[in-house]
Structures are given as C-alpha cells and as structure tokens.
Design a protein around this motif. Sequence first.
Motif, short mmCIF file in Angstrom:
data_model
loop_
_atom_site.label_atom_id
_atom_site.label_comp_id
_atom_site.label_asym_id
_atom_site.label_seq_id
_atom_site.Cartn_x
_atom_site.Cartn_y
_atom_site.Cartn_z
N GLU A 36 66.31 150.89 20.07
CA GLU A 36 65.38 151.91 20.57
C GLU A 36 64.51 151.37 21.71
O GLU A 36 64.18 152.10 22.65
N ARG A 37 64.15 150.11 21.62
CA ARG A 37 63.31 149.48 22.65
C ARG A 37 64.13 148.96 23.83
O ARG A 37 63.57 148.46 24.80
N ASP A 164 58.87 144.03 26.92
CA ASP A 164 60.03 144.91 26.67
C ASP A 164 61.30 144.14 26.32
O ASP A 164 62.36 144.73 26.18
N ALA A 167 60.67 142.50 20.02
CA ALA A 167 60.57 143.53 18.98
C ALA A 167 60.22 142.87 17.65
O ALA A 167 60.45 141.68 17.46
N PRO A 171 57.15 148.28 14.07
CA PRO A 171 56.58 148.47 15.41
C PRO A 171 55.07 148.22 15.48
O PRO A 171 54.57 147.77 16.51
N HIS A 174 54.50 144.56 16.19
CA HIS A 174 54.73 144.27 17.60
C HIS A 174 53.51 144.70 18.43
O HIS A 174 52.99 143.93 19.23
#
Length: 195
Positions: A36-37, A164, A167, A171, A174
Amino acid sequence: MAQLNDTALLVLDVQNDLVHPDGKIGAQGLAKIVAERNVLANLHTLIANVRRNGGKVVYVGLGYRDDYADVLSVAPRIAKARENKVATLGSWGAAFHDTVAPESGDMVFHKQCVNPFFGTSLLEWLRSKRLNTLYLAGTATNLVVESAARYADDAGFAVSVVEDCCASPNPAWHEFAITQILPVFARIIRSQDVD
C-alpha cells in the motif's frame, strides 16, 4: 543530483519473510502495508539513483541459525520468531526481496538483533570507506530504522530517513516514529528528494 561519494544507503530488513505476502511475518499484514505504501517500488528507484550517483548500497538483514542459539535477546518477539523459524540463514525468507535484491559488489551484513550495528562490522566498513552520510530505508520503521538512526547519529554520521521507503506492521507505529522520534536523530526525506 550531487555525487554521493561519501554516502551509503542502508537497506534494512527488506527480506522475504517480512515484506513478501508469502513471508512468515509479511503474511500477517506487513506485506500488505508495504504494498500500500509502495515501499518496494520506491526503494528500487532509490537504489538505482544512489548507485548511478556514486553512492554505496549496503544491505543489513536478519539472519539466524536454525536453532536461534546466536540470538541474545529474550524479548517476546524472539520467541515468536524462533517458533516460526523466521529469517533463518540460507532460507528463502532470509533473502532480500527480488525487487530490491543486492547486486554484485554490494555489501551484505547479517544480524541477530534489531540494531544493524550491533554484532556486525557495519560501522568499521563504513568508516573504512570514508562514508559519513547515511540514508536509511526498511522495515520496520519503529525497530531497525529507528535503532540505526539512533546509533548512527551517536557515531557522528549525517542521517536521513527515507520515509516512503519504510513501513511498520502498524501504520500508527510508523507515523509516530517518523513524526515524533526520528526527527531528533535524522532528517526525514522522501525518495524523490534523493533524485
């Protein structure tokens, strides 16, 4: 982009067991968050940029004996890792993900703890190459990346965390590390800032 002759990108714990959907930890949700990231694609591009501009790419990953006798930590996470045989040396799970795999000439270090400098010759190698600027990327942000940033800052390196390209399994961990902890020790940047 300026030449990165004094710079190393540390690729930290980006291994199949952690970031691949079939990995022992990746399958529990971390691989989904990494996807997803867009961590692997971002890191792939970052690695290419660092190499193209004269920087070194250095891999540090978990690597345990089958019996985990080389692990000093008695934390609960280690008992779980031991039970599941996470990242045993020579296994597919301990290999770095194909998207960001080392190339010939890259340095690879294996560790049995969170801190990539503890029990490895990473610090000595960086010093021998006169590398004093570090970019940090990997999983998990709140574990290996944070630990590396703290140690590297204490050792006098100029440290940047590539947000970016990182991870965590949660979340919120993070986000907390990136906004509350890591700015004390490092610049927080994005992969395009290294372009």
